[in-house]
Scaffold this active site. Sequence first.
Site, short mmCIF file in Angstrom:
data_model
loop_
_atom_site.label_atom_id
_atom_site.label_comp_id
_atom_site.label_asym_id
_atom_site.label_seq_id
_atom_site.Cartn_x
_atom_site.Cartn_y
_atom_site.Cartn_z
N ARG B 54 1.38 11.38 4.49
CA ARG B 54 0.99 10.11 3.88
C ARG B 54 -0.50 10.10 3.54
O ARG B 54 -0.89 9.77 2.42
CB ARG B 54 1.34 8.97 4.83
CG ARG B 54 2.85 8.80 5.03
CD ARG B 54 3.16 7.74 6.05
NE ARG B 54 2.55 8.07 7.34
CZ ARG B 54 3.12 7.87 8.51
NH1 ARG B 54 4.33 7.32 8.58
NH2 ARG B 54 2.52 8.19 9.63
N GLY B 86 6.59 7.88 4.57
CA GLY B 86 7.02 9.24 4.89
C GLY B 86 8.50 9.33 5.17
O GLY B 86 9.11 8.36 5.63
N LYS B 164 2.12 -1.98 3.59
CA LYS B 164 1.74 -0.83 4.41
C LYS B 164 0.89 -1.37 5.54
O LYS B 164 -0.06 -2.10 5.31
CB LYS B 164 0.92 0.15 3.57
CG LYS B 164 0.63 1.44 4.29
CD LYS B 164 1.82 2.35 4.22
CE LYS B 164 1.69 3.60 5.05
NZ LYS B 164 2.77 4.53 4.77
N ARG B 196 5.36 -3.15 11.94
CA ARG B 196 6.26 -3.46 10.83
C ARG B 196 6.89 -4.84 11.03
O ARG B 196 7.02 -5.63 10.09
CB ARG B 196 7.37 -2.41 10.74
CG ARG B 196 6.91 -1.06 10.21
CD ARG B 196 8.09 -0.11 9.95
NE ARG B 196 8.84 0.17 11.15
CZ ARG B 196 8.84 1.34 11.80
NH1 ARG B 196 8.12 2.35 11.34
NH2 ARG B 196 9.56 1.51 12.88
N SER B 234 6.06 -0.32 5.80
CA SER B 234 5.90 1.03 6.31
C SER B 234 4.62 1.09 7.13
O SER B 234 3.61 0.51 6.73
CB SER B 234 5.77 2.03 5.16
OG SER B 234 6.96 2.11 4.43
N GLU B 304 17.55 1.06 8.87
CA GLU B 304 17.26 1.14 10.30
C GLU B 304 18.54 1.40 11.08
O GLU B 304 19.65 1.10 10.63
CB GLU B 304 16.59 -0.12 10.83
CG GLU B 304 17.51 -1.29 11.02
CD GLU B 304 16.84 -2.47 11.74
OE1 GLU B 304 15.69 -2.35 12.17
OE2 GLU B 304 17.49 -3.52 11.85
N SER B 350 13.02 3.58 2.97
CA SER B 350 11.97 3.58 3.97
C SER B 350 12.56 3.15 5.31
O SER B 350 13.46 2.30 5.36
CB SER B 350 10.90 2.61 3.47
OG SER B 350 9.96 2.33 4.47
N GLY B 351 12.11 3.73 6.37
CA GLY B 351 12.71 3.50 7.68
C GLY B 351 12.02 2.43 8.49
O GLY B 351 10.86 2.10 8.24
N GLY B 357 15.61 -7.75 6.66
CA GLY B 357 17.07 -7.80 6.62
C GLY B 357 17.61 -7.99 8.03
O GLY B 357 16.86 -7.93 9.02
N GLY B 361 20.71 -3.73 9.03
CA GLY B 361 20.77 -3.76 7.58
C GLY B 361 19.36 -3.75 7.00
O GLY B 361 18.41 -3.40 7.68
#
Lengths: 370, 370, 370, 370
Positions: B54, B86, B164, B196, B234, B304, B350-351, B357, B361
């Site tokens: 990143r 990432g 971010k 996050r 992220s 996720e 993106s994780g 959500g 989800g």
Amino acid sequence: MKAQDVGVWCVPCRGPADLSGVQALAEAGELDPRDIVAVMGKTEGNGCVNDHTRDFATMAWQHYLSSHLQCTPAEVEARVSLVMSGGTEGVLSPHFTVITRRFIVGAPAADDKRLVVGVAQTRTFLPEEIGRRAQIEATAEAVRGAMRDAGIEDPADVHFVQIKCPLLTSDRMADAAGRGAAPVTQDTYASMGFSRGASALGVAVALGELPADTVHDGLVLADGAPWSGRASVSAGIELENNVVIVLGEAAGAVSAFRIGHAVMKDAVDAQSVRTMFRESFGLDPERDADEVARRLVNLLAKAEASPDGRVRGARHTMLNDSDINATRHARAAVGGVLGALVGRTRLYVSGGAEHQGPPGGGPVAAILHI
Amino acid sequence: MKAQDVGVWCVPCRGPADLSGVQALAEAGELDPRDIVAVMGKTEGNGCVNDHTRDFATMAWQHYLSSHLQCTPAEVEARVSLVMSGGTEGVLSPHFTVITRRFIVGAPAADDKRLVVGVAQTRTFLPEEIGRRAQIEATAEAVRGAMRDAGIEDPADVHFVQIKCPLLTSDRMADAAGRGAAPVTQDTYASMGFSRGASALGVAVALGELPADTVHDGLVLADGAPWSGRASVSAGIELENNVVIVLGEAAGAVSAFRIGHAVMKDAVDAQSVRTMFRESFGLDPERDADEVARRLVNLLAKAEASPDGRVRGARHTMLNDSDINATRHARAAVGGVLGALVGRTRLYVSGGAEHQGPPGGGPVAAILHI
Amino acid sequence: MKAQDVGVWCVPCRGPADLSGVQALAEAGELDPRDIVAVMGKTEGNGCVNDHTRDFATMAWQHYLSSHLQCTPAEVEARVSLVMSGGTEGVLSPHFTVITRRFIVGAPAADDKRLVVGVAQTRTFLPEEIGRRAQIEATAEAVRGAMRDAGIEDPADVHFVQIKCPLLTSDRMADAAGRGAAPVTQDTYASMGFSRGASALGVAVALGELPADTVHDGLVLADGAPWSGRASVSAGIELENNVVIVLGEAAGAVSAFRIGHAVMKDAVDAQSVRTMFRESFGLDPERDADEVARRLVNLLAKAEASPDGRVRGARHTMLNDSDINATRHARAAVGGVLGALVGRTRLYVSGGAEHQGPPGGGPVAAILHI
Amino acid sequence: MKAQDVGVWCVPCRGPADLSGVQALAEAGELDPRDIVAVMGKTEGNGCVNDHTRDFATMAWQHYLSSHLQCTPAEVEARVSLVMSGGTEGVLSPHFTVITRRFIVGAPAADDKRLVVGVAQTRTFLPEEIGRRAQIEATAEAVRGAMRDAGIEDPADVHFVQIKCPLLTSDRMADAAGRGAAPVTQDTYASMGFSRGASALGVAVALGELPADTVHDGLVLADGAPWSGRASVSAGIELENNVVIVLGEAAGAVSAFRIGHAVMKDAVDAQSVRTMFRESFGLDPERDADEVARRLVNLLAKAEASPDGRVRGARHTMLNDSDINATRHARAAVGGVLGALVGRTRLYVSGGAEHQGPPGGGPVAAILHI
């Protein structure tokens, strides 16, 4: 005359050695452990060289079945095909697919073809035979034996051939070296691919997808090599020969199940599986989602990272990732693809599809209740 | 009056610092680097604490843009929002989503709402503010600022908020400890989730999904807590404040793009995205596959591992896997789900979807050419 | 006549691109960036195929040095040897070993031999040359060139040859395949070993440890093959040729440093290094711990997992571990061995010691202040 | 009067369930399986949450011992303490340390104190008790029980307390949540540290290293908290209570073994162990290497990544590595340190040393033949 009656259960587990779900079915009288001919487990290890969840599950099954079969745990292996495939990456959920078989006298024959199963084993391989012609040919012979055992005459009626094959460890390589023999590779992880590839080519030979006289040592993992649309092979540290399970359909069987298969062209090719559902079973996975959920016993699929480094033209990074092996990436991705298609995650997705479907793709079979 | 014209490109790269694709577009006159307001990169690291791809990508972009913007590399960051996420597990393909904006005088207004973009940044956070109320409130304020910058008045016109945010390293925790302050966690990887989560709650506050007066420190990562259907966050080691990009639609804009969004209920919920394609764009991903392929610029999605350990009722193993972090599993799975839906793999998945959500989800936005 | 004056610094960093320590030395007047001839970095990536911390550090150094050398970042590479070795597993600490050189007129010659350095590069290799004779021979030639550059005539005065070599990515393999050429392996991770092995054999040829006329393609990674006691090779994705740094001693040099070397017989052979300290420098690491701590600039060491699967007769599991690559295990272990010996952890331990020291062992050099 | 005779064997294995080495000893009459009171296994998993090699080994031992003890496999656990510690990173070699005990009538008492062993277990813990006061206190009580079982009165005669403790899985956390109880953490990997920490504090209380009245929930993993110099704790998914093994010396015992202990101050502190060899056994590991090799049965050690992110003042990266858990790094490093010290790699090095030795360090015990 006796009619073949095959049963299939998809049983969840809480860990590699948790057979409480199976025990519950047995105690409820739904399943007789003595009828079990094959178990295809999806265990939660890494699916690679040092995945001991496979042999852990195998040990648990051996101890469980030994009391029902009245034999020693070691003798179970010769009587029941125990195939454990490691790796439940992403949404995939650990479970056992349990297959029983019995022969019923005087049962009224079904109008259509129904699910049948057959099993066979090869001899033990020397380390230097792994990934080479010797393994291909012995596997082809075992597949033909399993077809006979299943009562299948036409190779077109074979929809899935599951094989468990050995891999090379440092110890086994040293054994070969001690006898002056050279294994096909010095890399333990790479040996899994060679062993899977040779086994799949054996299936292709037996099913007429590959002429027997074109087989040679160098065919395994060669570029542009042939593939089988119905082979599924898992490598494991816990065995030294190939175990073969043939799943197909035959007239005269009285099983309450049917099976169909498709070939995914690449890792995101849900379309081929969707089409198979429509054509083989008359079901649309979106429109008939409830019926699919009710009747589907399991999908049996192979996944692999496309060896040319691309999916639909875009670069993937699975083959350059030294933290996560490519087979783990591939299982996670294809698990998502199929999980979204059928709305469930207790699916048999197995990694490493060398010569199993086209490069980057793989065979998928669906077993449904009638 | 000046009309907003937003451009979006999905540009492949051969590595984290490979901007040759962007340079080619610039040299061909298709894209003026001076118009770039935001870049959302999908880089090929692990997406976790020690993912230096990143900051590597960020450094490359800073050097590239510094010559076009005639400023130092360090000054670029204040002028262009560089968000690098990432992790390209499974079929996902590394790329940059490049967003430009300019204001055109005398352009004929479109009949419908069109894509607009706005950006903002928070102040630098102290380590002990991460994952707590201070971060939530500063983020909400920045989101409102970015909406104003985008020309969006109605929160319903916001379809995606990309943020971010920073994480806690051992060094930053030691800094807090040195001042007698306690960070929200001592675990560097866990800190990513807290940061996050707080950022997503800030989005929820700004979009009216969460009443501002219910915000408190303990809300972050609390069970049953609220979530935003449009937040995507992220975490990265390379920054110490929050960078906010708002994407939405506004009347009067003249962009050649539109945007819509859905919320996936769980990791295999392709259906919600399929429905969004039909309802927002009148396109069916299966029937209109070619048109979707032609018009889709990118999907922007969060993924996720379901925190209750289950997907559609079946146990998953993502949260118990100490070899592969859960965010990596989730990206791989959802990448497969979405890749199969739209037939391509250059997707922004993106994780880590804490408060983004529902549990397990996540939000998904689609940007399409007109 | 001009006397060579070589300086060496071991500079900590806070991340792969953090050059603040070097800048501080430069600003304090201790180190003139224009004198830098080589940098050996230990960066915190995985040290394997997808370790981008190496090229990230390289990019940072190129930008830093370009202003001092008044050239473009791309031109720096031709003037300064930047060798980044990834992987600081276990106690190892990320840092840069910075080597400067200048020639001083009229300096009084030292009585004894002192540290000298020389550098050279090979041409760019084709993918199919990696791991084969072509790479061996080009490397040998470059080592001889670097010895001349260092002012070393007798190979016995060479104590360490550091090489950075390329690896094969999916893209590079496809390039070879496109031209009908076959790379030495299809496995990206395995290619690192082939490239390191061929490079080390090149060192062995140049130092007279291996007769030049015995070199052939099949020698690389062959069982029982020869090795160099002074080669240290790292593979990286960021270059396509070999970069060579020779470190040794020469009479007439006026450097304030000396260098010695040992060969570890296996991964736990601290004894050979202890003996080298006693014999080369008259210091016992336990008794003279304070003086060793004060005078030691760095240890430069290679580590590898013993290819026969054993250390001191006991089975190790490094080669069967599909979660952590063997090079990572080996660096962690040898980092512990050497860290305990010299009481510090900012050490250059590099993984993958094919043909570098005996199987399972590796060369170690020590640089000490006078 | 009956004298305690404790035997200790360090038995290699070829896999987690390989007891062939133990069987050989039993068949040779050297070891009577009925005398086994404890087994401390070092298995080759990741040593983290999803390490199933521990329960796999446990299952193998249960089946093996059940025939000798004439009980069911499940009943074995109540009679023999089976402690499996996962993780043989770096040079470490998988093995079992097997401890037997019998009482001999009329044996001549030794002049000096000799090795004794005692075992005990706590009750099953609720998920929410893990990592809190309840676990500390129950553990202290069990340690005192094991001391009585060993015949040790003076806590100074206790040299090593090995504990196996449970961890929290997603399932167990859900169970707690279902009862309205909050576990100490929501992170499965983090729960291992809490459980180990609470167990170690229990040892400290029992040995008088920590006043019992200072114990409270918040003590576990608190900064600057107390530690035990003799506790060694491993967490595993396969149990729900604490299993305690006390190793020490007592007058009157007739064992052919002695035990001593040291505390490593940090991960590279070989010096403390070297000093212990000199002071406790009169042996210098370098000078008397052959005798140490002959007499040493095993080292039992704990390892951890220094929580302040530094070793000897230099930054380490173990805590920021999201690919390899810190415990794996630490075992690999300390395995190298100790392997180099004693010249062998079949060593019991266990990760995660919360409250076991000072931060970053850990206890080490040595068992030697007389």
